[in-house]
Design an enzyme around this catalytic site. Structure first.
Site, PDB file in Angstrom:
ATOM      1  N   ASP A  98       0.805  -1.143  -0.139  1.00  0.00           N
ATOM      2  CA  ASP A  98      -0.161  -0.231  -0.130  1.00  0.00           C
ATOM      3  C   ASP A  98       0.916   1.197   0.133  1.00  0.00           C
ATOM      4  O   ASP A  98       1.658   1.311  -0.499  1.00  0.00           O
ATOM      5  CB  ASP A  98      -1.135  -0.109   1.066  1.00  0.00           C
ATOM      6  CG  ASP A  98      -2.162   1.351   0.921  1.00  0.00           C
ATOM      7  OD1 ASP A  98      -3.081   0.300   0.414  1.00  0.00           O
ATOM      8  OD2 ASP A  98      -1.858   1.714   1.813  1.00  0.00           O
ATOM      9  N   TYR A 229      -2.200  10.793   2.892  1.00  0.00           N
ATOM     10  CA  TYR A 229      -2.574  11.499   1.535  1.00  0.00           C
ATOM     11  C   TYR A 229      -3.061  12.710   1.601  1.00  0.00           C
ATOM     12  O   TYR A 229      -2.704  13.376   0.260  1.00  0.00           O
ATOM     13  CB  TYR A 229      -4.483  11.039   1.978  1.00  0.00           C
ATOM     14  CG  TYR A 229      -4.594   9.613   2.369  1.00  0.00           C
ATOM     15  CD1 TYR A 229      -4.310   8.542   1.109  1.00  0.00           C
ATOM     16  CD2 TYR A 229      -4.608   8.898   3.464  1.00  0.00           C
ATOM     17  CE1 TYR A 229      -4.814   7.215   1.212  1.00  0.00           C
ATOM     18  CE2 TYR A 229      -5.067   7.600   3.446  1.00  0.00           C
ATOM     19  CZ  TYR A 229      -4.648   7.102   1.884  1.00  0.00           C
ATOM     20  OH  TYR A 229      -4.897   5.373   1.931  1.00  0.00           O
ATOM     21  N   HIS A 290      -6.996  -6.201  -1.183  1.00  0.00           N
ATOM     22  CA  HIS A 290      -6.240  -5.347  -1.602  1.00  0.00           C
ATOM     23  C   HIS A 290      -4.940  -6.305  -0.594  1.00  0.00           C
ATOM     24  O   HIS A 290      -3.793  -5.191  -0.260  1.00  0.00           O
ATOM     25  CB  HIS A 290      -6.902  -4.221  -0.761  1.00  0.00           C
ATOM     26  CG  HIS A 290      -5.466  -2.964  -0.959  1.00  0.00           C
ATOM     27  ND1 HIS A 290      -5.110  -2.617  -1.521  1.00  0.00           N
ATOM     28  CD2 HIS A 290      -5.093  -2.472   0.835  1.00  0.00           C
ATOM     29  CE1 HIS A 290      -3.815  -2.004  -1.046  1.00  0.00           C
ATOM     30  NE2 HIS A 290      -4.533  -1.415  -0.064  1.00  0.00           N
TER      31      HIS A 290
END
Length: 314
Positions: A98, A229, A290
């Site tokens: 990730d 982010y 994921h």
């Protein structure tokens, strides 16, 4: 396992080790922690390697700066460099998942003198140069659709705050368990990460590890993890010096075919070899989402140990 608190790069890093031998440094993503690598650490240690994992900045036992500007890839790569320096390690293989994959690819690009191979899961290399994916989506009017923009907003801290609901939900909806018609879609807010899991903690996840993560997030919140982010576009703005760079070390990339981001991006092996010319493995894992290291640990462990033992690494 041996646990150490390392002072480096202006923060305290929580570092855990297992085994002896050539160093393998594990780098987690959102919203995970060093515990997410326990299965891989055990396999690597049993194969004769020194497995090292850390809580990335903002997570677990590591410092959690408030300022999003302190979470760019530059700072995160600096943390990895600091770990090697403090442990007296001259070089290591990186293993990332990730956002930890993004950091690992970037660390390999920036410091080939320290990181001599890279094995990543779920997120392919996204190197500086040209408009970022965020800029392209924003220009296309997708700011209200693509999930990362929601993760950047101040209210995201509160949206994630109920970790006992949000963490199991995120694990479930991003995995290969849900029907494709209901699974996480990065471009559809109605199929978001922030939905309760219909089965609680998914069976592929270690309950003890997830409960420990929930307790940590309930104590410290999600502001730090979400800052990764918020720092993404600033990194691309600052990293123009690396435009056109390639990752030339031996590399391996694995991913679940049911991962929502994989479906959205529809990348092919050639897309990766254009920037990673020494790609030694490209592994699609059917029926997995994921979290390949949790959903298909035997497959990932076999691939990882095989990659580490291949003559091209050392």
């Amino acid at each position: 396992m041996k646990q150490t608190q390392i002072e480096s790069n202006g923060i305290t890093l929580n570092v855990v080790e297992e085994g002896e031998g050539p160093a393998v440094l594990f780098v987690h993503g959102f919203p995970d922690g060093w515990r997410g690598w326990r299965g891989q650490m055990a396999a690597v240690a049993a194969a004769g390697y020194r497995a090292i994992a850390l809580d990335m900045r903002g997570y677990g036992g590591t410092s959690k700066p408030e300022d999003p500007a302190l979470y760019t890839v530059f700072y995160c790569v600096g943390d990895l460099v600091g770990v090697l320096a403090e442990l007296g390690i001259e070089h290591a293989t990186l293993v990332g998942h990730d956002f930890g994959a993004t950091v690992s690819w970037s660390a390999a690009m920036m410091r080939p003198d320290l990181f001599d191979a890279v094995f990543c899961l779920s997120v392919p290399p996204v190197l500086p140069g040209g408009p970022s994916m965020l800029e392209r989506l924003k220009s296309a009017g997708k700011e209200d659709d693509f999930y990362m923009f929601r993760q950047m907003r101040p209210e995201a801290d509160q949206e994630w705050a109920d970790a006992a609901t949000t963490l199991p939900g995120m694990l479930y909806w991003t995995s290969g368990l849900p029907d494709a018609s209901e699974a996480w879609d990065p471009m559809d807010p109605d199929k978001s990460l922030n939905r309760p899991s219909p089965i609680g903690i998914p069976p592929f996840a270690n309950r003890e590890d997830v409960e420990a993560a929930i307790a940590g997030f309930e104590r410290d919140g999600f502001h730090g993890p979400l800052n990764t982010y918020r720092a993404m576009q600033p990194y691309f703005d600052e990293a123009k010096a690396f435009a056109g760079a390639k990752i030339r070390q031996p590399a391996f990339f694995g991913f679940g075919t049911d991962d929502g981001m994989v479906r959205m991006r529809a990348f092919k092996e050639g897309d990766i070899t254009s920037v990673v010319p020494n790609l030694k493995g490209f592994l699609p894992i059917e029926g997995v989402g994921h979290w390949p290291q949790l959903e298909a640990p035997e497959i990932v462990n076999e691939a990882l140990v095989g990659f580490l033992g291949s003559p091209v690494i050392r």
